[in-house]
Design a protein around this motif. Structure first.
Motif, short mmCIF file in Angstrom:
data_model
loop_
_atom_site.label_atom_id
_atom_site.label_comp_id
_atom_site.label_asym_id
_atom_site.label_seq_id
_atom_site.Cartn_x
_atom_site.Cartn_y
_atom_site.Cartn_z
N LEU A 116 -34.74 -74.38 3.57
CA LEU A 116 -35.09 -74.22 2.15
C LEU A 116 -35.32 -75.59 1.52
O LEU A 116 -34.42 -76.44 1.53
CB LEU A 116 -33.99 -73.48 1.40
N VAL A 155 -31.64 -66.26 -3.02
CA VAL A 155 -32.22 -66.28 -1.67
C VAL A 155 -31.67 -65.15 -0.78
O VAL A 155 -32.45 -64.45 -0.13
CB VAL A 155 -32.04 -67.68 -1.01
N ALA A 159 -39.99 -72.34 1.77
CA ALA A 159 -39.04 -71.88 2.81
C ALA A 159 -39.78 -71.87 4.14
O ALA A 159 -40.88 -71.33 4.24
CB ALA A 159 -38.53 -70.49 2.47
N VAL A 168 -36.11 -73.08 -5.32
CA VAL A 168 -36.70 -73.16 -3.98
C VAL A 168 -38.20 -73.42 -4.14
O VAL A 168 -38.89 -72.68 -4.83
CB VAL A 168 -36.48 -71.84 -3.20
N LEU A 184 -33.77 -70.37 8.01
CA LEU A 184 -34.76 -70.82 7.03
C LEU A 184 -34.40 -72.23 6.59
O LEU A 184 -33.23 -72.51 6.31
CB LEU A 184 -34.76 -69.91 5.80
N LEU A 214 -39.84 -66.08 -1.98
CA LEU A 214 -38.83 -67.13 -2.05
C LEU A 214 -39.30 -68.33 -2.88
O LEU A 214 -38.49 -69.05 -3.46
CB LEU A 214 -38.45 -67.61 -0.64
#
Lengths: 116, 358
Positions: free
Chosen positions: B23, B342, B33, B30, B21, B334
């Protein structure tokens, strides 16, 4: 909500002793159904190559003699299995017409042919 | 505020399997993502053109190491429907029993990983200790601990005798008793609640719009469970889909814990109602046609599509796995989460990457 919700489980574990088995002092016996490794009884095998054809991973290889005079197991043909390719699915055991193939409960010995 | 992009995975302590991922962060928050998958693609769908339709059962089982039985069963059901094969009733009950045992061990595995992710090591070990008892039942009845090789087109290969069924029933009672004790920790412990309550909220509308499946959808209040369609012997056992309405990590944990006990009840029902008779139907001929089969796996709905052409080799098999369906929902949870959460939010969908990539 509580901060001590695990106390009962932890206390029980404290007096219970190890949950794991004490290998190698106490070896684990396989169950009757356990699929460990394939074994072939060469005295009854007719080297029909059916297991060779049906094996999903191509682990079994069978060769048969073309000479009619070859009657001893050693001369009738050869049967071999690659332990690293075999997935112990038992498909060959099912397809064997002569019941020569047997699924044994113990796992096969480590393959060391590639060890240098 | 300036943004930072940090890579997460494919190797990370919380990930048993590789997923990557990117981020996008604003400070510790975040904002987006971006996933990347494909690290463990094995080409298992293409193998259907190289293995005959009976051999492919063993390949289908190896799509996943946790719900292997249900993968084999999904493929077998699809081919049985194409070939119009009626599976014996006892085989249907045995399939249901093994499916529910798979659900129990999968949920217990997830609970352990979940505990490990928020740093509760002893809870993790107790969960997996309990899972071992279920794996022992598998080994005793099928011969394998995670790959069973008992499902075949037309039924099942192995029967379970009455005495073993009785033993399984008493073992399930023991497992339930043990699980009840430490499931309270997931429900009531303050340290668990701090990490899970109001974390990763997915609303019912979002779950529906993003196509979430399984506990991910049911934790958000969507009461959808493919078992209600009555495939195998599910039409003959009593159960209601379990769902929670909060949509956070705590709700999804609660769904899985309640499903664990529900599966134990279904197993007890199967043992009580198990009919006598044959366990396999002889299969003659070659499949010709196509079929969509939908099943409820521990992680959610799996879809099996098979297209046959009247030969030993199928034209196409397509598998849509639950983790694949849950990735958009995971990305939604997310957004606006904290970086420290996360790992938990990835784990909350119970990701199975080898399933997803096949």
């Amino acid at each position: 909500m509580s901060l001590l919700s695990m106390t009962k489980t932890n206390l029980k574990a404290l007096f219970h002793g190890p949950y794991t088995s004490q290998f190698p002092l106490k070896a684990r016996e396989p169950f009757a159904n356990t699929r460990g490794h394939i074994d072939c009884d060469l005295s009854t095998c007719i080297f029909c190559t059916l297991c060779d054809k049906k094996c999903p991973t191509g682990a079994i290889s069978v060769t048969r003699s073309v000479k009619a005079t070859d009657t001893t197991p050693e001369k009738k043909g050869t049967w071999s299995i690659e332990p690293l390719k075999c997935i112990q699915c038992g498909y060959c055991v099912e397809t064997c017409n002569k019941n020569s193939l047997i699924m044994k409960g113990e796992c096969s010995e480590p393959a060391t042919e590639n060890v240098r | 505020m300036s943004r930072t992009v940090i890579p997460f995975g494919p190797q990370h302590p919380v990930l048993p399997e590789p997923i990557h991922l990117d981020l996008v962060l604003e400070d510790e928050k975040v904002v987006e993502a971006i996933p990347r998958i494909g690290y463990v693609h094995r080409g298992l769908e293409l193998l259907v053109q190289k293995k005959d339709f009976k051999q492919y059962v063993f390949v289908a089982e190896r799509i996943c190491g946790i719900c292997s039985f249900m993968h084999g069963m999904g493929y077998c059901c699809a081919i049985e429907n194409i070939m119009d094969i009626k599976v014996p009733e006892r085989a249907d009950f045995l399939r249901t029993l093994w499916s529910e045992l798979s659900r129990m061990h999968s949920h217990m595995l997830w609970l352990g990983l979940w505990a490990d992710a928020f740093g509760f090591e002893s809870l993790f070990m107790h969960s997996w200790r309990l899972r071992e008892k279920i794996l022992d039942i598998f080994e005793q009845t099928t011969g394998g601990r995670v790959i069973f090789s008992v499902c075949e087109i037309g039924g099942v290969k192995k029967d379970i005798d009455a005495e073993t069924l009785k033993n399984i029933s008493s073992k399930i009672d023991e497992i339930k008793k043990d699980a009840l004790e430490f499931s309270k920790v997931f429900y009531k412990d303050k340290t668990v609640a701090v990490r899970t309550v109001d974390v990763g909220i997915l609303t019912k509308e979002q779950a529906f719009a993003l196509g979430a499946v399984g506990p991910m959808a049911r934790g958000s209040g969507l009461s959808q469970d493919l078992r209600s369609t009555g495939y195998a012997a599910y039409g003959q056992v009593d159960f209601e889909p379990i769902f929670e309405t909060d949509g956070d990590c705590y709700a999804r944990t609660a769904v899985r814990i309640r499903e664990f006990f529900q599966s134990a009840d279904i197993i007890k029902q199967c043992i009580g109602k198990m009919p006598e008779g044959e366990i396999r139907q002889k299969v003659t001929g070659k499949p010709n046609g196509e079929y969509f089969m939908r099943l409820e796996q521990p992680r959610g709905e799996v879809l099996y599509y098979a297209k046959a052409n009247g030969t030993d080799f199928l034209d196409r098999v397509r598998v849509r796995t639950p983790t694949f369906a849950n990735i958009p929902a995971m990305l939604e949870t997310l957004k606006n989460s904290q970086l420290a959460d996360v790992p938990l939010l990835i784990l909350t969908i119970d990701p199975c990457i080898s399933c997803t990539e096949r």
